[in-house]
Motif scaffolding. Structure first.
Motif, mmCIF file in Angstrom:
data_model
loop_
_atom_site.group_PDB
_atom_site.id
_atom_site.type_symbol
_atom_site.label_atom_id
_atom_site.label_comp_id
_atom_site.label_asym_id
_atom_site.label_seq_id
_atom_site.Cartn_x
_atom_site.Cartn_y
_atom_site.Cartn_z
ATOM 1 N N UNK A 110 -3.476 9.679 -4.265
ATOM 2 C CA UNK A 110 -4.235 9.825 -2.805
ATOM 3 C C UNK A 110 -3.856 8.335 -2.093
ATOM 4 N N UNK A 111 -3.834 7.329 -2.780
ATOM 5 C CA UNK A 111 -3.480 5.806 -2.098
ATOM 6 C C UNK A 111 -3.481 4.960 -3.275
ATOM 7 N N UNK A 112 -2.609 3.880 -3.192
ATOM 8 C CA UNK A 112 -2.830 2.705 -4.201
ATOM 9 C C UNK A 112 -2.478 1.643 -3.316
ATOM 10 N N UNK A 113 -2.660 0.450 -3.814
ATOM 11 C CA UNK A 113 -2.513 -0.995 -3.416
ATOM 12 C C UNK A 113 -2.054 -1.937 -4.646
ATOM 13 N N UNK A 114 -1.139 -2.874 -4.055
ATOM 14 C CA UNK A 114 -0.808 -3.925 -5.173
ATOM 15 C C UNK A 114 -0.909 -5.347 -4.557
ATOM 16 N N UNK A 132 0.654 -1.322 0.069
ATOM 17 C CA UNK A 132 -0.204 0.076 -0.141
ATOM 18 C C UNK A 132 0.938 1.162 0.214
ATOM 19 N N UNK A 133 0.325 2.376 -0.678
ATOM 20 C CA UNK A 133 1.364 3.544 -0.800
ATOM 21 C C UNK A 133 0.190 4.878 -0.554
ATOM 22 N N UNK A 134 0.710 5.835 0.045
ATOM 23 C CA UNK A 134 -0.079 6.940 -0.014
ATOM 24 C C UNK A 134 0.965 8.176 -0.383
ATOM 25 N N UNK A 135 0.492 9.261 -0.318
ATOM 26 C CA UNK A 135 1.571 10.499 -0.618
ATOM 27 C C UNK A 135 2.402 10.518 0.397
ATOM 28 N N UNK A 136 2.362 9.603 1.543
ATOM 29 C CA UNK A 136 3.472 10.099 2.603
ATOM 30 C C UNK A 136 4.281 9.070 3.008
ATOM 31 N N UNK A 137 3.692 7.623 2.739
ATOM 32 C CA UNK A 137 4.584 6.557 3.091
ATOM 33 C C UNK A 137 4.199 5.229 2.234
ATOM 34 N N UNK A 138 5.151 4.025 2.195
ATOM 35 C CA UNK A 138 4.802 3.137 1.225
ATOM 36 C C UNK A 138 4.809 1.979 2.409
ATOM 37 N N UNK A 189 -2.197 -7.508 -9.375
ATOM 38 C CA UNK A 189 -3.356 -6.614 -9.628
ATOM 39 C C UNK A 189 -3.249 -5.324 -8.794
ATOM 40 N N UNK A 190 -3.264 -4.326 -9.755
ATOM 41 C CA UNK A 190 -3.069 -2.866 -9.072
ATOM 42 C C UNK A 190 -4.031 -2.008 -9.103
ATOM 43 N N UNK A 191 -4.408 -1.025 -7.996
ATOM 44 C CA UNK A 191 -5.379 -0.010 -8.084
ATOM 45 C C UNK A 191 -4.805 1.083 -7.466
ATOM 46 N N UNK A 192 -5.123 2.203 -7.778
ATOM 47 C CA UNK A 192 -4.608 3.559 -7.686
ATOM 48 C C UNK A 192 -5.796 4.637 -7.533
ATOM 49 N N UNK A 193 -5.850 5.194 -6.710
ATOM 50 C CA UNK A 193 -6.683 6.480 -6.478
ATOM 51 C C UNK A 193 -5.981 7.850 -6.806
ATOM 52 N N UNK A 194 -6.357 8.442 -7.669
ATOM 53 C CA UNK A 194 -5.855 9.896 -7.899
ATOM 54 C C UNK A 194 -6.708 10.863 -7.779
ATOM 55 N N UNK A 195 -6.458 12.263 -7.377
ATOM 56 C CA UNK A 195 -7.321 13.343 -7.118
ATOM 57 C C UNK A 195 -7.865 13.787 -8.380
#
Length: 692
Positions: free
Chosen positions: A673-677, A239-245, A660-666
């Motif tokens: 915003x956040x993503x997950x793999x 998982x990844x956000x703008x601040x951490x992975x 399988x990858x999903x990411x959310x963008x503003x």
């Protein structure tokens, strides 16, 4: 929910279709009677390669089906040739079905409950014409435990038909169980398999053993099927956000048992009694960090039938009872929940067919069902469903067939939801055969689809992984205020079929009022996904399915090629008349398969490739766009047969598979915003089989 008064309002389409009704028109054949194309290639005694057999009636069939509603049949020979290990393996070659590969999808993918049809909900599954269900909140069903050794054929009806309650879903998958051989007191197959996949931190171990035995003794026919499966997986979610992975390891242990005895007694040449028992148990224990997840689903179902067949006429009386219990427990230092839900269901149904001559027949029947769902954290939900239907077909020329049907349903719910309603659903289908190869089939229908029980329960199922309860990995719950969908559908299929293969092109469009979509809202600091009614939706697309079969040559070579492309565009209009595309429906899926058999060496092999493109969709009522990545998956299977009924199969799953990858963008500035793999795990399974 307030009580809805019964409605008898008919649309212009309903009135127009009903006006054509004639009591002398014919109906679809009964669910356990198959009709296949007389031009399909015949299988030689030594040939193991089979082809897909499409609808149409051969002249030599004992009870030909003249219905204009299209049907596709997948034979057991084909499933064995392709190295299929489950029902889903066989269905992946049928156009219109979207099934995530194991380990893919936001929750890891799964069995039949994860399947989608043309971007909509899951199709209806039948076993010998009897509906089966998953757990109270959408858990695995008995379909996920059935192996190809148990199956005689799979009948797929992908267009509306009132006879099998597919008028709303437009897809019914009827699994016909294998019949014993006429001259065998006992015969069967024992199969055992072991698979292992390991790379870096990822690991998967699978073990299974299954037994299928059947026999005949005078008027008695009997069979028993049993299987046991173990699956242990260690997977990594990033998982990844703008601040951490962050990376999170998840360990899951699954085991499943299924036992299915079956007995038939032939009263005479025209009548028989059938009893089938299905017992199933699934358990899953998972852990990640300081959170543990324990799920269990067990069920027992008894189906009994009386069948009478006299040439083209038949009667069938069906009685069924089922009990399912599903528990789910989630524990962590910050959160703990326990859900225990039980469903008791009782059913009675009658199906009749009357054939007046070779060109006219009528099918009619009734279906009565009652169920009670008890939960430890929600009110009891009682439900009664009643249905009457009639469907007739008239072959008014040598090349044209018209089918008209209507289904009237009543539904009553009490307890958690106070609800009462009734619906009238008409279907009109026409088939025109230009010649022996070309045909055009068209279907128009109107239907209502009431919410399923698991969609109504407000119970929240907690997600796993370190980002549980986030927008990318929300918890799940139901909505007791759901309204039924109203569906108007049009489909048309142009087909070209020869003994060597063919191509079928289908165009479809469905207008859906009160469309049910899963949307995400924030509740008590966590994001929860629940179904809600959108004002309107339109789904449309084109499907292309093709096949080519090279019949076995003198040197023992045989070959089959198949491919499909299924497009879908699901456009939603909300109450404010704002339009967007459905957030979780891929624009298209594609697959291709190659099967080769060399008879002198008794070796058969197959390779299947599936593709889903990258797509971006806006989330409902959220300022973000969600992007799902491009995904490729390849499966390979090789079978070698030996003397004395021995055989071994090597199956490679998820080869070259992408994560399988999903990411959310503003939506405003495109920032992350956040993503997950979810990492895919390629695996190899070696199976050994002995026939007796």
């Amino acid at each position: 929910m307030k009580r809805i008064q019964p409605r008898w309002k008919l649309s212009a389409l309903s009135c127009a279709l009903f006006a054509f009704m004639s009591p002398t028109w014919a109906a679809d054949s009964t669910a356990d009677t198959t009709t296949t194309d007389s031009s399909a290639p015949q299988i030689d005694p030594v040939q193991t390669l089979a082809t897909l057999k499409f609808e149409a009636a051969p002249a030599q069939a004992k009870d030909p089906d003249i219905s204009a509603v299209a049907k596709t049949i997948v034979t057991r020979e084909e499933m064995l040739q392709f190295g299929d290990q489950s029902v889903n393996d066989a269905l992946r070659r049928a156009a219109g079905f979207q099934m995530p590969a194991p380990g893919q999808g936001p929750r890891g993918g799964g069995g039949a409950s994860a399947m989608r049809f043309r971007g909509g909900g899951a199709p209806i599954f039948l076993i010998n014409g009897e509906p089966v269900q998953g757990g109270p909140r959408g858990g695995m069903s008995v379909v996920d435990s059935i192996t190809p050794d148990m199956i005689e054929r799979i009948e797929i009806t992908k267009q509306p038909s009132v006879a099998q309650a597919s008028v709303a879903s437009s897809a019914v998958i009827n699994i016909i169980l294998k019949q014993p051989w006429d001259d065998a007191r006992i015969s069967g197959t024992i199969r055992a398999g072991y698979g292992l996949a390991k790379s870096d931190q990822k690991e998967e171990q699978r073990k299974n053993i299954s037994v299928q035995a059947e026999g005949r003794d005078n008027a008695w026919l009997y069979s028993i099927s049993a299987n046991q499966m173990w699956n242990g997986t260690t997977s990594i979610t990033q998982t990844q956000t703008s601040n951490e992975t962050r990376e999170q390891k998840r360990v899951t242990e699954r085991k499943s048992q299924m036992l299915a005895p079956r007995v038939e007694y032939e009263l005479d040449d025209q009548q028989k009694l059938v009893a089938e028992l299905f017992y199933r148990n699934n358990e899953s224990d998972g852990s990640r960090g300081d959170q543990t997840q324990n799920d269990k689903n067990d069920s027992i179902r008894l189906n009994t039938r009386y069948e009478r067949k006299d040439k083209g006429n038949s009667d069938k009386i069906r009685l069924s009872v089922e009990q399912q219990n599903e528990t789910e427990s989630t524990r962590s230092p910050l959160f703990s929940s326990y859900t225990d839900e039980t469903v008791n269901e009782y059913g009675a149904a009658y199906d009749g067919v009357r054939k007046f001559d070779e060109n006219r027949q009528l099918k009619f029947g009734t279906d009565l069902r009652s169920s009670e769902l008890e939960s430890n954290i929600a009110d009891t939900l009682d439900e009664q469903r009643y249905a009457l239907y009639t469907e007739g077909s008239w072959k008014f020329t040598d090349r044209q067939t018209l089918t008209l049907g209507a289904r009237q349903e009543w539904i009553n719910r009490s307890g958690l939801v106070d609800y009462s309603d009734q619906h009238f659903s008409p279907v009109l289908a026409h088939r025109f055969d230009f010649d022996d190869h070309w045909s055009l089939q068209t279907n128009i229908s109107q239907a209502f689809r009431s919410p399923k029980t698991d969609q109504l329960l407000p119970t929240v199922s907690v997600s796993t992984d370190s980002d549980a309860g986030s927008l990318n990995n929300p918890d799940r719950g139901g909505n007791p205020n759901l309204r039924p969908e109203k569906i108007t559908a049009f489909e048309s299929t142009l087909g070209y079929n020869t003994p060597a293969g063919g191509v079928n092109i289908t165009a479809y469009q469905r207008e859906i009022d009160d469309y049910i979509e899963k949307v995400i809202r924030q509740e008590n600091g966590r994001f929860v996904e629940r179904p809600i009614n959108q004002d309107n939706a339109t789904t449309y697309g084109v499907e292309v399915a093709a096949r080519y079969a090279l019949k076995q040559t003198e040197n023992g070579h045989s070959l089959m090629l198949n491919g499909q492309l299924s497009t879908v565009r699901a456009k939603i209009e909300d109450a404010n008349h704002q339009e967007r595309l459905a957030s979780d429906v891929a624009p298209y899926t594609a697959s291709a398969g190659l099967s080769y058999n060399y008879q002198p060496w008794r070796i058969s092999s197959s390779i299947n490739l599936n593709y889903v493109p990258e797509f971006t969709r806006a989330l409902d009522n959220q300022p973000y766009d969600r992007t799902s990545n491009e995904r490729v998956n390849m499966d390979i299977s090789v079978t070698k047969r030996f003397d004395d009924g021995w055989a071994t199969t090597l199956s490679a799953r998820n080869i070259l598979s992408t994560d399988y990858k999903e990411r959310l963008n503003s939506q405003s500035d495109g920032s992350l915003y956040e993503s997950r793999v979810n990492q895919a795990i390629p695996s190899v399974l070696l199976s050994v089989e002995k026939k007796f």
